[in-house]
Write a protein that holds these residues in place. Structure first.
Motif, PDB file in Angstrom:
ATOM      1  N   GLU A   1       0.876  -1.162   0.000  1.00 30.22           N
ATOM      2  CA  GLU A   1       0.000   0.000   0.000  1.00 30.22           C
ATOM      3  C   GLU A   1       0.916   1.215   0.000  1.00 30.22           C
ATOM      4  OE1 GLU A   1      -1.797   1.073   3.894  1.00 30.22           O
ATOM      5  OE2 GLU A   1      -1.213  -0.989   4.443  1.00 30.22           O
ATOM      6  N   ARG A   2       0.383   2.369  -0.371  1.00 31.76           N
ATOM      7  CA  ARG A   2       1.258   3.530  -0.520  1.00 31.76           C
ATOM      8  C   ARG A   2       1.617   4.112   0.857  1.00 31.76           C
ATOM      9  NH1 ARG A   2       0.973   7.900  -5.337  1.00 31.76           N
ATOM     10  NH2 ARG A   2       1.093   5.902  -6.431  1.00 31.76           N
ATOM     11  N   LYS A   3       2.609   3.488   1.490  1.00 39.25           N
ATOM     12  CA  LYS A   3       3.089   3.993   2.772  1.00 39.25           C
ATOM     13  C   LYS A   3       4.172   5.054   2.584  1.00 39.25           C
ATOM     14  CE  LYS A   3       2.123  -0.165   5.504  1.00 39.25           C
ATOM     15  NZ  LYS A   3       2.687  -1.211   6.395  1.00 39.25           N
ATOM     16  N   PHE A   4       4.890   4.986   1.461  1.00 43.73           N
ATOM     17  CA  PHE A   4       5.953   5.948   1.155  1.00 43.73           C
ATOM     18  C   PHE A   4       5.642   6.623  -0.167  1.00 43.73           C
ATOM     19  CE2 PHE A   4       7.927   2.809   3.893  1.00 43.73           C
ATOM     20  CZ  PHE A   4       8.695   3.566   4.753  1.00 43.73           C
TER      21      PHE A   4
ATOM     22  N   LYS B   1      14.293  -0.834   8.800  1.00 41.69           N
ATOM     23  CA  LYS B   1      14.935  -1.809   9.678  1.00 41.69           C
ATOM     24  C   LYS B   1      16.046  -2.554   8.954  1.00 41.69           C
ATOM     25  CE  LYS B   1      13.787  -5.968  12.367  1.00 41.69           C
ATOM     26  NZ  LYS B   1      12.668  -6.876  12.757  1.00 41.69           N
ATOM     27  N   THR B   2      15.788  -2.917   7.698  1.00 42.32           N
ATOM     28  CA  THR B   2      16.747  -3.687   6.900  1.00 42.32           C
ATOM     29  C   THR B   2      16.792  -3.120   5.488  1.00 42.32           C
ATOM     30  OG1 THR B   2      16.170  -5.676   8.161  1.00 42.32           O
ATOM     31  CG2 THR B   2      17.421  -5.994   6.131  1.00 42.32           C
ATOM     32  N   VAL B   3      18.000  -3.026   4.946  1.00 39.02           N
ATOM     33  CA  VAL B   3      18.201  -2.582   3.563  1.00 39.02           C
ATOM     34  C   VAL B   3      18.986  -3.664   2.839  1.00 39.02           C
ATOM     35  CG1 VAL B   3      19.226  -0.855   2.051  1.00 39.02           C
ATOM     36  CG2 VAL B   3      18.196  -0.146   4.228  1.00 39.02           C
ATOM     37  N   GLU B   4      18.406  -4.227   1.779  1.00 41.74           N
ATOM     38  CA  GLU B   4      19.069  -5.282   1.004  1.00 41.74           C
ATOM     39  C   GLU B   4      19.132  -4.852  -0.456  1.00 41.74           C
ATOM     40  OE1 GLU B   4      18.553  -9.915   1.311  1.00 41.74           O
ATOM     41  OE2 GLU B   4      17.178  -9.148  -0.222  1.00 41.74           O
ATOM     42  N   PHE B   5      20.322  -4.940  -1.032  1.00 37.73           N
ATOM     43  CA  PHE B   5      20.572  -4.489  -2.397  1.00 37.73           C
ATOM     44  C   PHE B   5      21.054  -5.680  -3.219  1.00 37.73           C
ATOM     45  CE2 PHE B   5      21.304   0.127  -3.691  1.00 37.73           C
ATOM     46  CZ  PHE B   5      20.960  -0.102  -5.006  1.00 37.73           C
ATOM     47  N   ASN B   6      20.362  -5.998  -4.282  1.00 40.07           N
ATOM     48  CA  ASN B   6      20.776  -7.083  -5.182  1.00 40.07           C
ATOM     49  C   ASN B   6      20.903  -6.550  -6.603  1.00 40.07           C
ATOM     50  OD1 ASN B   6      20.729  -9.250  -3.262  1.00 40.07           O
ATOM     51  ND2 ASN B   6      18.491  -9.184  -3.344  1.00 40.07           N
TER      52      ASN B   6
ATOM     53  N   PRO C   1       8.699  -0.267  12.614  1.00 37.83           N
ATOM     54  CA  PRO C   1       7.323   0.030  13.039  1.00 37.83           C
ATOM     55  C   PRO C   1       7.067   1.534  12.994  1.00 37.83           C
ATOM     56  CG  PRO C   1       8.356  -1.526  14.538  1.00 37.83           C
ATOM     57  CD  PRO C   1       9.433  -1.058  13.615  1.00 37.83           C
ATOM     58  N   ARG C   2       5.861   1.896  12.612  1.00 41.45           N
ATOM     59  CA  ARG C   2       5.575   3.324  12.460  1.00 41.45           C
ATOM     60  C   ARG C   2       5.721   4.065  13.781  1.00 41.45           C
ATOM     61  NH1 ARG C   2       1.118   6.250   8.742  1.00 41.45           N
ATOM     62  NH2 ARG C   2       1.609   8.386   9.378  1.00 41.45           N
ATOM     63  N   ARG C   3       5.303   3.451  14.871  1.00 36.82           N
ATOM     64  CA  ARG C   3       5.397   4.096  16.174  1.00 36.82           C
ATOM     65  C   ARG C   3       6.206   3.218  17.119  1.00 36.82           C
ATOM     66  NH1 ARG C   3       0.279   4.687  14.261  1.00 36.82           N
ATOM     67  NH2 ARG C   3      -0.420   6.828  13.872  1.00 36.82           N
TER      68      ARG C   3
ATOM     69  N   ARG D   1       7.243   7.511  12.932  1.00 37.11           N
ATOM     70  CA  ARG D   1       8.061   7.519  11.710  1.00 37.11           C
ATOM     71  C   ARG D   1       7.196   7.665  10.456  1.00 37.11           C
ATOM     72  NH1 ARG D   1      10.071   3.380  14.933  1.00 37.11           N
ATOM     73  NH2 ARG D   1      12.161   3.789  15.774  1.00 37.11           N
ATOM     74  N   ASN D   2       7.833   8.243   9.438  1.00 38.10           N
ATOM     75  CA  ASN D   2       7.197   8.379   8.128  1.00 38.10           C
ATOM     76  C   ASN D   2       5.845   9.093   8.239  1.00 38.10           C
ATOM     77  OD1 ASN D   2       7.447   7.868   5.319  1.00 38.10           O
ATOM     78  ND2 ASN D   2       5.955   6.209   5.481  1.00 38.10           N
TER      79      ASN D   2
END
Length: 707
Positions: A241-244, A280-285, A303-305, A331-332
């Motif tokens: 869903e459009r969270k960002f 929390k986690t950033v993964e780049f492939n 988590p948002r809060r 957050r966000n």
């Protein structure tokens, strides 16, 4: 027992940490014949498998019994170490000297001449790469020695350069060096060769044809994509869903669809995404697809809060106590990586410089604040630099209220609100605060005529300020440097508008600047020599008394500069030491100069030591001050004025010894300072070290290093 490794290079004792690190066996630490940590280990060993015994063995050291095999290996590796530095005619001798049950291991190295780079060229078996190498900033310079480690670093740098030019398949094996030493030590030639065909690869650059970003990814649950958007730079943003906002994601990722692969931009993107505080986690492939590349980013949001709490020990500026805070984060908030924080905190401290005698905890503080941080510069588009996204920009808006109570002295209320921009570019961090408004209100519990530097500087006052900070750190071999420049001004705009007060409270007009410059020099055996120079000055206008407001003044003493004095109890100038020790006295002034030198060393693992010397003082401006001063106060003000012919005679000097315990996540520090020169000494020599008294010692407790 092995008691010493005696390493001599060309007849001189080595001054290189690398030589000692090579040793397979090292003697126990100690002073002379006293090896306390071996003794602690022995006591723990006798105690057996017991909590106290295990702890003693953990902080102690087992005896270092001489090992002939380790001795022979160390000798061979030491010779190889110098060969790798370009001393190709190196010779070694090693022998052991035994006295009763003690062994000294002697290592003798004769290096011969070092082979020097006279010529350095780059070439490639590919004409495309060959043309790109013309733009490569060479890491090896003419006159450098043929150092194997530096050559390996150049090999890695060349490989990374290729990857930044679109050569995704580039690898260390593509790069090798041809070295010609036939012309002698002073005329060696080195050629770096890039051969992309060596493993059957090709010399084609690859573009990133597709970039897929999933900012609501979960590593535990299967994601169902319900929102898909392609951004202005060709990123496909897929979300449950459009969270960002897709535009926010586009701003935080430095890669663009259709451009050549660039490994540096990929690493910068990874670092930037982690620094936002919303993932929390950033993964780049990155995966090859025919002749192009496809990049996929999995971003698992926090988590948002959330709620957090922290507790901390306080040990700076002459105070001991405990403090903490309770934080609520959202957050966000507007779907653009914003972080809203509400905080409530407080502290209880015992002030060593307080006049209070009836309370153990004589200072209490409560504070509450709200802060909104945005991962961009909140500016009109016309004022925003085009490449600002690469600078890790941040904007913070905040407000805070604080109430401070000091028993039998005063209670103080402070409200502040601010707008702050920060960014980093080319190794320099910039912090610009265009607008900060604060109001200070104070109520005194005692007669305000007893301590002029406190009570004349402390007043109900309003600050409307702007500030800028420039911070830079850089390295040069074994040298490390740090510099910070702070500039602040306030009240000027209000004055030009004809506004000098509000509701009976003056608006401070001032300008303040400071320079903090530090030098760190690594020495042999993990030791370090550190120097710090600090210079600061504040000028104020339209002050009814002539004094600079306390909040914009400087102070001395405590844990971070003049450690022979308690905080707020030194200076200005040659102020009488009896006045400095007076009840409720706080010392502050608009001019400050400090020079510190510290020698740091390791005693045992987490236990560190330091020997230091500090010199400095602060001064009042040489002008007329108004007020109902007693004779003692007037004399103190006169003694605190700056004069070009006297200031160097008024420099306080102290030395001392410090212990620091490294808990990895923070350092507990205790510095015992001894006054050497006191410009305000009474009925004794200013060089108080000639007849030291107990009051010339000061114990300063702190968290972290002083600088």
């Amino acid at each position: 027992m092995l008691v010493k490794n005696d390493i001599r290079i060309n007849g001189h004792t080595t001054n290189s940490d690398d030589d000692y690190d090579i040793m397979r066996q090292r003697p126990n630490k100690g002073f002379g014949n006293i090896r306390m940590f071996v003794s602690l280990y022995g006591v723990g060993n006798k105690a057996g498998d017991h909590p106290i015994g295990n702890w003693l063995k953990r902080i102690g050291e087992p005896p270092a019994y001489f090992d002939s095999n380790a001795f022979n290996i160390s000798s061979a590796q030491l010779k190889q170490h110098y060969f790798n530095q370009g001393f190709y005619q190196v010779a070694d001798t090693a022998f052991v000297e035994q006295i009763t049950k003690k062994v000294v291991a002697h290592y003798r190295i004769t290096t011969g001449p070092q082979y020097i780079i006279k010529d350095y060229q780059l070439r490639s078996t590919s004409r495309f790469i060959d043309s790109a190498l013309a733009h490569y900033p060479k890491g090896l310079e003419l006159g450098d020695g043929l150092n194997a480690e530096r050559i390996e670093e150049e090999q890695l740098a060349l490989t990374n350069f290729l990857k930044d030019q679109g050569y995704y398949r580039g690898q260390l094996g593509w790069v090798y060096f041809e070295i010609d030493t036939t012309a002698g030590p002073d005329a060696s030639a080195i050629t770096g060769v890039v051969d992309p065909f060596i493993f059957g690869s090709n010399d084609k650059r690859q573009r990133v044809s597709k970039i897929t970003v999933q900012p609501t990814y979960s590593f535990k649950n299967v994601n169902t994509v319900n929102d898909s958007v392609r951004t202005a730079h060709g990123l496909d943003v897929l979300q449950t869903e459009r969270k960002f906002r897709p535009g926010f994601i586009d701003e935080q990722i430095y890669l663009e669809r259709g451009t050549y692969y660039n490994q540096s931009l990929l690493r910068s993107t990874y670092k930037n995404l982690n620094s936002l505080g919303v993932f929390k986690t950033v993964e780049f492939n990155v995966q090859p697809n025919d002749s192009s590349l496809e990049a996929t980013l999995h971003l698992e949001p926090l988590p948002r809060r959330s709620v957090s709490a922290n507790l901390e020990g306080l040990g700076n500026s002459g105070s001991l106590g405990i403090g903490g805070s309770f934080n609520w984060d959202n957050r966000n908030l507007f779907k653009g990586g914003e972080v809203l924080r509400l905080s409530l905190g407080g502290a209880l401290t015992e002030q060593r410089n307080s006049s209070n005698t009836s309370w153990l905890i004589d200072a209490r503080e409560l504070n509450a604040g709200v802060a909104l941080e945005l991962p961009k510069l909140l500016l009109p588009k016309v004022l925003t630099p085009k490449k600002v996204k690469f600078w890790q920009p941040k904007t913070q808006l905040g407000a805070q209220v604080a109430y401070q109570y000091r028993a039998q002295e005063f209670n103080r209320f402070n409200f502040s609100a601010n707008l702050e921009y920060s960014w980093a570019r080319k190794g320099v961090k910039h912090v610009f605060n265009p607008a900060q408004l604060s109001f200070v209100s104070i109520n005194f519990a005692n007669d305000t005529t007893t301590a002029p530097f406190l009570f004349v500087g402390f007043q109900n006052i309003i600050f409307a300020t702007s500030s800028y900070q420039y911070t830079k750190s850089w390295n040069n071999d074994k040298w490390r440097y740090f510099s910070s420049v702070d500039v602040k001004t306030g009240g000027q705009l209000a004055s030009l508008s004809g506004i000098t007060e509000w509701n009976g409270n003056p608006i401070a007009q001032f300008a303040k600047a400071s320079l903090d410059f530090r030098v760190y020099r690594s020495l042999v055996r993990k030791r370090q020599l550190v120097s710090r120079t600090f210079l600061g000055a504040t000028q104020s206008w339209d002050s009814s008394s002539g004094f600079v407001p306390f909040e914009q003044s400087f102070f001395m003493g405590g844990a971070n500069d003049m450690r022979g004095w308690t905080a707020y109890h030194f200076g200005p100038g040659a102020t009488n030491e009896d006045v400095l020790r007076g009840s409720g006295f706080f010392s502050a002034a608009p001019i400050k100069l400090v020079q510190s030198l510290e020698y740091r060393f390791t005693i045992q693992r987490a236990m560190k030591g330091a020997v230091f010397i500090d010199a400095g003082n602060m001064w009042l401006y040489d002008k007329t001050y108004t007020g109902n001063f007693t004779n003692e106060q007037a004399a103190a003000i006169e003694a605190g004025k700056f004069g070009w012919s006297t200031f160097y005679k008024q420099l306080g000097i102290n030395t001392g010894y410090g212990l620091r315990y490294d808990l990895e996540f923070f350092i507990i520090r205790a510095d015992l300072g001894l006054k050497l020169h006191h410009p305000g000494a009474v009925n004794r020599s200013n060089w108080v070290i000639t007849a030291p008294e107990l009051r010339d010692l000061n114990l300063a407790l702190g968290i972290g290093y002083p600088f």
